[in-house]
Motif scaffolding. Structure first.
Motif, PDB file in Angstrom:
ATOM      1  N   ARG A  28       0.733  -1.063  -0.123  1.00  0.00           N
ATOM      2  CA  ARG A  28       0.074   0.123  -0.008  1.00  0.00           C
ATOM      3  C   ARG A  28       0.720   1.097   0.053  1.00  0.00           C
ATOM      4  O   ARG A  28       1.787   1.205   0.706  1.00  0.00           O
ATOM      5  N   TYR A  59       0.437   5.459   0.415  1.00  0.00           N
ATOM      6  CA  TYR A  59      -0.381   6.660   0.677  1.00  0.00           C
ATOM      7  C   TYR A  59       0.381   7.920   0.075  1.00  0.00           C
ATOM      8  O   TYR A  59       1.647   7.963   0.309  1.00  0.00           O
ATOM      9  N   GLU A  66      -7.379   7.233  -0.061  1.00  0.00           N
ATOM     10  CA  GLU A  66      -7.154   5.807  -0.377  1.00  0.00           C
ATOM     11  C   GLU A  66      -5.802   5.418  -0.930  1.00  0.00           C
ATOM     12  O   GLU A  66      -5.155   6.292  -1.862  1.00  0.00           O
TER      13      GLU A  66
END
Length: 386
Positions: A111, A113, A184
């Motif tokens: 992930r 960000y 997200e």
């Protein structure tokens, strides 16, 4: 199983600047995540260099101690504190207008960000295609958004790098200060490439060229290749690049095999057709000869039938001969009759019109045989046409 990350960053002064006002950080966080930061300072006379260093250091410090349960909120707060650190440096150093841009990628395994202020950029590529890119906080970007300028017009616009947001900077910029953070994360897959850079790179290399320059290269070599290309094209500004390749050390190549022409096929269920017999080529015909046309002989003009009648037409000579013969018979009878009494006037039959070559001729008809008079005499009246 965590996704291996291969990260490399570098900064270059370029060909036309005396000092480098860019700053970058690649930091390992206590929780094992990676923090990537690029800042591009402004203000001149070392003020821009100070602003970018102050901001990048403060961003790393804040995020190192931030909880990881809400990364977007932590990134936003880090920008707010970095902005205040730059404003404090303005007062300390006496450099009004000193400021910097900033872009962050906080990578937690698969992930990523993202947050930014200003016009330093982040790109995400997958299989050679660009799938994400940050939006510049500049005046021309706003004009493009509102349809006032096209992307091509904006490239050479005099306000191309006039910022509407920055860390520090003028009071007008501070008035509209609001960091932009995606709520997200980007989801990374093996082979994905994440690129952070200052405007010294993308001003000289188009978005569609970036991946083509680095594909197939080791992640460290890819960074140097981008900086080298920007310098070869003029190096008008400082150039800073951070490159992350997920899952492997080399930037994946895109498929570039030759494309075959698409061939149409019959749809399923189409009945098979019997092949047509081969047709042999016929020999070329010989040149046609001109044959003179035979003279056309006009047909004999037919005699017209009497008006109002049908059947065979009577020739004119026949009518004349019949009339002469009748006259002869009448004369002979008259001579032999002697003293015979004259018969009553004959009854005229309907006249007939006979068409001839010269026009029309009327015939009063042939006198019918008269009925015998009481005195025993008979008379024949001859009537001829003109």
């Amino acid at each position: 199983m965590s996704l291996p990350l291969y990260i490399h960053g570098s900064s270059d002064v370029g060909r036309q600047r005396a000092q480098n006002e860019d700053s970058f950080r690649v930091a390992a966080q206590p929780d094992g995540s990676r923090l990537l930061v690029v800042c591009d300072g402004m203000g001149g006379h070392e003020a821009g260099e100070v602003a970018s260093q102050v901001a990048s250091d403060r961003l790393v410090e804040v995020l190192a101690t931030s909880p990881s349960d809400n990364p977007p909120a932590a990134i936003y707060q880090a920008f707010v504190e970095a902005n205040q650190a730059v404003l404090d440096a303005v007062v300390t150093r006496g450099a009004p207008g000193m400021g910097t841009t900033g872009v962050i990628a906080w990578v937690m395994s698969s992930r990523c960000y993202v947050g930014w202020v200003g016009d330093s950029r982040l790109y995400q590529f997958r299989a050679g295609g660009l799938i994400e890119r940050t939006r510049d906080h500049t005046r021309v970007a706003q004009l493009i958004t509102h349809g006032i300028l096209t992307a091509e017009e904006a490239r050479n616009h005099p306000d191309a790098h006039v910022l509407v947001q920055a860390l520090g900077g003028s009071p007008g910029v501070q008035k509209s200060f609001k960091p932009e953070v995606w709520t997200e994360p980007l989801e990374l897959r093996s082979g994905d490439v994440v690129l952070l850079c200052s405007d010294g790179l993308y001003d000289l290399i188009e978005d569609h060229e970036l991946y083509r320059l680095i594909e197939g290269r080791d992640y460290q070599d890819a960074v140097e290749r981008l900086i080298q290309t920007a310098n070869e094209r003029g190096g008008a500004d400082n150039i800073t690049v951070i490159l992350l390749v997920a899952g492997q050390p080399e930037v994946p190549r895109t498929a570039k095999g030759p494309q075959e022409a698409r061939r149409e096929t019959l749809p399923d269920g189409m009945p098979m057709l019997a092949p047509e017999p081969a047709v042999q080529a016929e020999p070329a015909p010989e040149p046609r000869k001109r044959v003179p046309a035979a003279p056309v002989v006009p047909a004999a003009r037919a005699e017209a039938e009497p008006a109002g009648r049908s059947g065979r037409r009577v020739p004119l000579w026949w009518v004349l001969a019949t009339g002469i013969l009748t006259m002869g018979v009448g004369i002979a009878l008259g001579l032999g009759a002697g003293n015979t009494a004259s018969p009553p006037a004959p009854v005229q039959g309907p006249s007939a019109t006979v068409e001839s070559d010269g026009g029309t001729a009327q015939d009063a008809g042939v006198a019918r045989t008269p009925a015998p008079a009481p005195s025993g005499e008979s008379r024949v009246t001859e009537s001829g046409g003109k």
